[in-house]
Scaffold this motif. Structure first.
Motif, PDB file in Angstrom:
ATOM      1  N   ASN A  17       0.867  -1.181   0.000  1.00  0.00           N
ATOM      2  CA  ASN A  17       0.000   0.000   0.000  1.00  0.00           C
ATOM      3  C   ASN A  17       0.904   1.231   0.000  1.00  0.00           C
ATOM      4  O   ASN A  17       1.313   1.721   1.050  1.00  0.00           O
TER       5      ASN A  17
ATOM      6  N   SER B 119       0.610   4.325  -0.398  1.00  0.00           N
ATOM      7  CA  SER B 119       0.223   5.624   0.153  1.00  0.00           C
ATOM      8  C   SER B 119       0.664   5.809   1.598  1.00  0.00           C
ATOM      9  O   SER B 119       0.853   6.945   2.045  1.00  0.00           O
ATOM     10  N   VAL B 120       0.831   4.725   2.350  1.00  0.00           N
ATOM     11  CA  VAL B 120       1.186   4.863   3.767  1.00  0.00           C
ATOM     12  C   VAL B 120       2.653   4.565   4.046  1.00  0.00           C
ATOM     13  O   VAL B 120       3.132   4.803   5.161  1.00  0.00           O
TER      14      VAL B 120
ATOM     15  N   LEU C 184       4.871   7.422   5.373  1.00  0.00           N
ATOM     16  CA  LEU C 184       4.471   7.732   6.742  1.00  0.00           C
ATOM     17  C   LEU C 184       5.003   6.686   7.717  1.00  0.00           C
ATOM     18  O   LEU C 184       5.385   7.023   8.849  1.00  0.00           O
TER      19      LEU C 184
ATOM     20  N   SER D 292       2.049  15.278   7.045  1.00  0.00           N
ATOM     21  CA  SER D 292       1.301  14.037   7.295  1.00  0.00           C
ATOM     22  C   SER D 292       1.670  13.450   8.647  1.00  0.00           C
ATOM     23  O   SER D 292       0.802  12.995   9.403  1.00  0.00           O
TER      24      SER D 292
ATOM     25  N   HIS E 280      -0.860  12.826  11.537  1.00  0.00           N
ATOM     26  CA  HIS E 280      -1.208  11.399  11.616  1.00  0.00           C
ATOM     27  C   HIS E 280      -0.195  10.613  12.454  1.00  0.00           C
ATOM     28  O   HIS E 280      -0.002   9.417  12.227  1.00  0.00           O
TER      29      HIS E 280
ATOM     30  N   GLU F  20      -1.623   7.454  14.095  1.00  0.00           N
ATOM     31  CA  GLU F  20      -2.182   6.380  13.264  1.00  0.00           C
ATOM     32  C   GLU F  20      -1.264   5.154  13.305  1.00  0.00           C
ATOM     33  O   GLU F  20      -0.046   5.266  13.157  1.00  0.00           O
TER      34      GLU F  20
ATOM     35  N   VAL G  47       0.215   2.561  11.445  1.00  0.00           N
ATOM     36  CA  VAL G  47       0.404   2.247  10.033  1.00  0.00           C
ATOM     37  C   VAL G  47       1.358   1.082   9.810  1.00  0.00           C
ATOM     38  O   VAL G  47       1.551   0.652   8.671  1.00  0.00           O
TER      39      VAL G  47
ATOM     40  N   TYR H  72      -7.876  12.513   3.505  1.00  0.00           N
ATOM     41  CA  TYR H  72      -7.020  11.992   4.570  1.00  0.00           C
ATOM     42  C   TYR H  72      -5.612  12.552   4.458  1.00  0.00           C
ATOM     43  O   TYR H  72      -4.970  12.877   5.465  1.00  0.00           O
ATOM     44  N   PHE H  73      -5.109  12.670   3.227  1.00  0.00           N
ATOM     45  CA  PHE H  73      -3.747  13.161   3.014  1.00  0.00           C
ATOM     46  C   PHE H  73      -3.710  14.634   2.605  1.00  0.00           C
ATOM     47  O   PHE H  73      -2.647  15.140   2.239  1.00  0.00           O
TER      48      PHE H  73
END
Length: 304
Positions: free
Chosen positions: A121, A123-124, A127, A165, A169, A172, A174, A222-223
């Protein structure tokens, strides 16, 4: 089995002699990764000096340690590059050398860049690396002579998006490892940052590389970090140029508005000229932001 690797460098053909050591970010398994032996990191050099990196497979921290007996503040630097590469010298090593000359320890993060070829994934994944870096500094604060309550981050362009981010976040979950230390930065420095991923003001290349060509509205929100600010977002120092045609100044202005609404201590410096990617500054007046930053750090007692 991969081990946490720390290499002390007294003479390096790749980086400044100011660098004290480098270390891999993750022990054993790198979370969120897909094994791909054909995928290899690409590096760009100016002579024997590393200036750019792409296709990062193994994230790494480069450490520049300030000298002295008292506990030091620290800054983790996220170089920019549109989530396609890292301008690791201009927006990394040079800033680290400057910070350590001012008595602040600095760590340049070579973070993974979003890529479906090696990530479950994408996108994360940046982060993940950013959270891990903050936790590593806190976990090693005593050994590295750092103040665990004075660990900040600095991001440029897409690295500024990553820093924003992380600032919104940090809680979060992740990645699956057991977590002891907080990933919340104590302060955040955003230099011509990509803050929003909305169509109106984003840098489309950064958004597409992070989220793909057709992201959902939920993922975009979210981002889009101006929508994620809370009272727990760390104090922030913002830098931008009015004539930035790659990442419009509205990114910083919208983030400033959200910070103000949530009563987060904030300072912003907007320069008439500079365009995008001016690093530590090219000319008056954009070459004065580092002096203003030092004053801001002193104001908030993040600098001795």
């Amino acid at each position: 089995m991969r081990k946490l690797l720390i290499l002390f460098l007294f003479f390096s053909v790749f980086h400044s002699k100011a660098q004290d050591f480098e270390m891999l970010l993750w022990e054993d398994t790198i979370p969120g990764s897909i094994e791909n032996n054909e995928y290899q990191e690409a590096q760009k050099f100016d002579g024997d000096h590393l200036i750019g990196v792409s296709k990062v497979k193994e994230p790494k921290l480069y450490a520049y340690m300030a000298k002295g007996d008292s506990l030091r503040s620290a800054v983790i630097i996220f170089p920019g590059g549109g989530y396609s590469h890292l301008a690791i010298d201009k927006e990394g090593f040079k800033l680290a050398e400057w910070l350590v000359s001012k008595g602040i320890s600095a760590f340049v993060l070579k973070y993974r860049l979003p890529d479906d070829h090696i990530m479950e994934n994408k996108s994360v994944v940046p982060l993940m690396d950013a959270q891990r870096a903050v936790r590593l500094l806190r976990g090693n604060a005593e050994k590295w002579n750092l103040d665990p309550d004075k660990i900040g981050i600095m991001g440029f362009s897409a690295g500024g998006h990553l820093a924003a981010s992380l600032s919104t976040h940090f809680n979060e979950k992740v990645y699956p490892e057991a977590i002891k230390e907080s990933a919340r930065p104590d302060f955040s420095i955003l230099v011509y940052p990509v803050v929003s991923l909305t169509n109106e003001i984003t840098h489309l290349g950064s958004r597409e590389r992070l989220l793909g060509k057709t992201p959902s509205e939920e993922l975009v929100e979210y981002f889009s970090n101006e929508t994620q600010v809370s009272e727990n977002t760390p104090p922030t120092f913002l830098v931008h140029a009015m004539d930035d045609h790659a990442v419009p100044v509205e990114n910083s202005l919208k983030y400033l508005k959200a910070l103000k609404e949530n009563k987060v201590p904030t300072e912003i410096h907007i320069f008439e000229n500079g365009g995008h990617g001016f690093g530590m500054g090219r000319q008056l007046t954009n070459n004065t932001w580092t002096t203003s930053l030092l004053n801001w750090l002193k104001l908030h007692h993040y600098k001795i």
